[in-house]
Scaffold this motif. Structure first.
Motif, PDB file in Angstrom:
ATOM      1  N   LEU A  31       0.825  -1.219   0.000  1.00 55.06           N
ATOM      2  CA  LEU A  31       0.000   0.000   0.000  1.00 55.06           C
ATOM      3  C   LEU A  31       0.852   1.258   0.000  1.00 55.06           C
ATOM      4  O   LEU A  31       1.946   1.279   0.552  1.00 55.06           O
ATOM      5  N   LEU A  32       0.307   2.295  -0.622  1.00 55.93           N
ATOM      6  CA  LEU A  32       0.853   3.654  -0.496  1.00 55.93           C
ATOM      7  C   LEU A  32      -0.171   4.462   0.297  1.00 55.93           C
ATOM      8  O   LEU A  32      -1.348   4.100   0.362  1.00 55.93           O
ATOM      9  N   GLY A  33       0.265   5.589   0.841  1.00 53.76           N
ATOM     10  CA  GLY A  33      -0.678   6.480   1.525  1.00 53.76           C
ATOM     11  C   GLY A  33      -1.627   7.089   0.500  1.00 53.76           C
ATOM     12  O   GLY A  33      -1.229   7.385  -0.630  1.00 53.76           O
ATOM     13  N   HIS A  34      -2.869   7.290   0.906  1.00 51.85           N
ATOM     14  CA  HIS A  34      -3.886   7.714  -0.067  1.00 51.85           C
ATOM     15  C   HIS A  34      -3.730   9.177  -0.494  1.00 51.85           C
ATOM     16  O   HIS A  34      -4.393   9.607  -1.425  1.00 51.85           O
ATOM     17  N   MET A  35      -2.826   9.941   0.194  1.00 50.24           N
ATOM     18  CA  MET A  35      -2.561  11.321  -0.246  1.00 50.24           C
ATOM     19  C   MET A  35      -1.090  11.504  -0.658  1.00 50.24           C
ATOM     20  O   MET A  35      -0.655  12.615  -0.910  1.00 50.24           O
ATOM     21  N   HIS A  36      -0.330  10.434  -0.685  1.00 45.99           N
ATOM     22  CA  HIS A  36       1.092  10.560  -1.014  1.00 45.99           C
ATOM     23  C   HIS A  36       1.266  10.819  -2.509  1.00 45.99           C
ATOM     24  O   HIS A  36       0.562  10.222  -3.330  1.00 45.99           O
ATOM     25  N   PRO A  37       2.221  11.677  -2.878  1.00 48.34           N
ATOM     26  CA  PRO A  37       2.393  12.024  -4.299  1.00 48.34           C
ATOM     27  C   PRO A  37       2.489  10.818  -5.238  1.00 48.34           C
ATOM     28  O   PRO A  37       1.873  10.842  -6.300  1.00 48.34           O
ATOM     29  N   PRO A  38       3.204   9.723  -4.889  1.00 42.24           N
ATOM     30  CA  PRO A  38       3.235   8.604  -5.849  1.00 42.24           C
ATOM     31  C   PRO A  38       1.841   8.015  -6.081  1.00 42.24           C
ATOM     32  O   PRO A  38       1.527   7.546  -7.166  1.00 42.24           O
ATOM     33  N   PHE A  39       1.019   8.040  -5.032  1.00 45.62           N
ATOM     34  CA  PHE A  39      -0.334   7.502  -5.200  1.00 45.62           C
ATOM     35  C   PHE A  39      -1.208   8.468  -6.002  1.00 45.62           C
ATOM     36  O   PHE A  39      -2.023   8.038  -6.842  1.00 45.62           O
ATOM     37  N   LEU A  40      -1.021   9.767  -5.774  1.00 48.71           N
ATOM     38  CA  LEU A  40      -1.801  10.755  -6.549  1.00 48.71           C
ATOM     39  C   LEU A  40      -1.466  10.604  -8.040  1.00 48.71           C
ATOM     40  O   LEU A  40      -2.323  10.761  -8.904  1.00 48.71           O
TER      41      LEU A  40
END
Ligand code: PMP
Length: 377
Positions: free
Chosen positions: A20-29
């Motif tokens: 998982l990535l954080g839901h507001m982290h730049p790679p996820f955005l």
């Protein structure tokens, strides 16, 4: 091989199991941006306003209705199966005036019928289901967008069972809003609902006089998370793994190309019907132009279906489905809503739309019909 979910592509399942990535982290955005880009190709739109709603197809349906209609406004619902019936129910819950434009299960609406209804009621929204999975009907959208525009109506289309399997040209056809599902022709697990609005539809949302009655589905808020308005703020925790899956699904769509994908769905549909007809089985949908290639409906109940087209007595549709599952590990479904007990339904969607799978379905039908002495062994 039922009407969905279809089997997921292993590549998509692998993508879904990544950390998982954080839901507001730049790679996820960035992954969200790529999902939006892939959806533009899939919908054939240049609209900025694409996203994946968090939930199954119903979430997309409810998001579209909750945002595009204000209490007291009219929606004309093209109702030729279970999905039109559900949209009537949903729109009523959000305070809309519902005009239920009903036609027989197994038929589509003509442009003339739709024009008459829209000119009479001048609705805020016209709803149509492109792929009616309870009846196997494909609804043509030719001319409908233009007609809606002339009447100040937004055209909303359900593509849960059709997107990726049959042509959709959102911009060229003037479709204002579309929702879909991840688990059918896109070969991902259930849980994501691709959605798009064009500029007209977004303007309608932005000019609302009343608040959207659902917080979770409010496109002022959800759209902001997806970057529609320039900033990005937390609304809900994005479905991190689901959106990995959808991103991979959209990459696969782009690799195959839409033309090739539509042609593949058409080809397996033809292959299956050549086999089914050789066993004496007939399509439930009378007009060949109305037949949906992704969800195929086959007459299963003994009796006559008009125009002297009769099916011999003695076939137990449920026993055939059970045999297909027990012996072949193949899902063949029965009818739903208006077609319950009358038909079989076979899905040819996404990862499952392959010649070898058609052969397996045909083997299961042949065996099931032989067991019931409908076909000679
Ligand atoms: N519309 C159509 C045409 C469908 O086939 C389905 C699912 N079978 C839905 C809407 C609802 O989607 P879901 O079950 O994913 O909520």
């Amino acid at each position: 091989m039922g009407p969905g979910p279809a089997n997921a592509d292993p590549r998509i399942l692998a993508a879904q199991s990544l950390p998982l990535l954080g839901h507001m982290h730049p790679p996820f955005l960035k992954i969200m941006d790529e999902v939006q880009q892939g959806l533009r190709y899939l919908f054939q739109t240049d609209s900025k306003y694409t996203l994946c709603a968090s939930g199954t197809g119903h979430a997309g349906m409810e998001m579209a209705i909750a945002n595009l209609l204000e209490p007291g406004e009219t929606i004309v619902v093209g109702n030729n199966g279970i999905w039109g019936t559900r949209v009537c129910d949903m729109a009523g819950r959000f305070g809309a005036k519902v005009v239920n434009l009903q036609t027989e299960a197994g038929k589509s609406f003509s442009l003339a019928e739709l024009t008459a209804a829209v000119e009479q009621h001048k609705p805020a929204v016209l709803f149509l289901c492109q792929g009616e999975s309870s009846t196997g009907v494909h609804q043509s959208l030719a001319g409908v967008g233009e007609m809606c525009r002339k009447n100040g109506t937004l055209l909303l289309v359900d593509t849960v069972c059709s997107l990726g399997g049959v042509p959709m040209y959102a911009d060229a056809w003037g479709v204002d809003a579309i929702y879909s599902g991840s688990q059918k022709c896109l070969s991902a697990p259930p849980g994501g609902a691709p959605l798009m609005l064009n500029d007209r539809a977004l303007q309608k949302v932005q000019n609302r006089k009343t608040k959207v009655r659902s917080y979770y589905l409010d496109l002022h808020l959800v759209g902001d998370y997806w970057g529609w308005y320039g900033s990005r703020s937390y609304h809900h925790t994005g479905m991190v793994s689901m959106w990995y899956a959808l991103r991979e699904a959209l990459a696969i769509v782009a690799e195959e190309g839409l033309d090739a994908m539509w042609a593949r769905h058409e080809a397996v549909h033809k292959q299956m019907w050549d086999g089914l007809r050789s066993m004496g089985l007939e399509p439930f949908v009378e007009d060949p132009n109305d037949r949906l290639v992704t969800v195929n409906t086959i007459k299963a109940r003994a009796g006559c279906y008009g125009a002297g087209r009769c099916v011999p007595a003695g076939v137990d549709w449920a026993a055939l489905c059970k045999n297909a599952m027990d012996k072949y590990n193949v899902e063949i479904a029965g009818g739903l809503g208006p077609t319950a007990g009358k038909i079989w339904r076979v899905g040819l969607m996404g990862y499952n739309a392959k010649p070898a799978n058609v052969e397996l379905v045909l083997a299961a039908f042949r065996d099931g019909l032989q067991q019931q002495n409908y076909l000679k062994a």
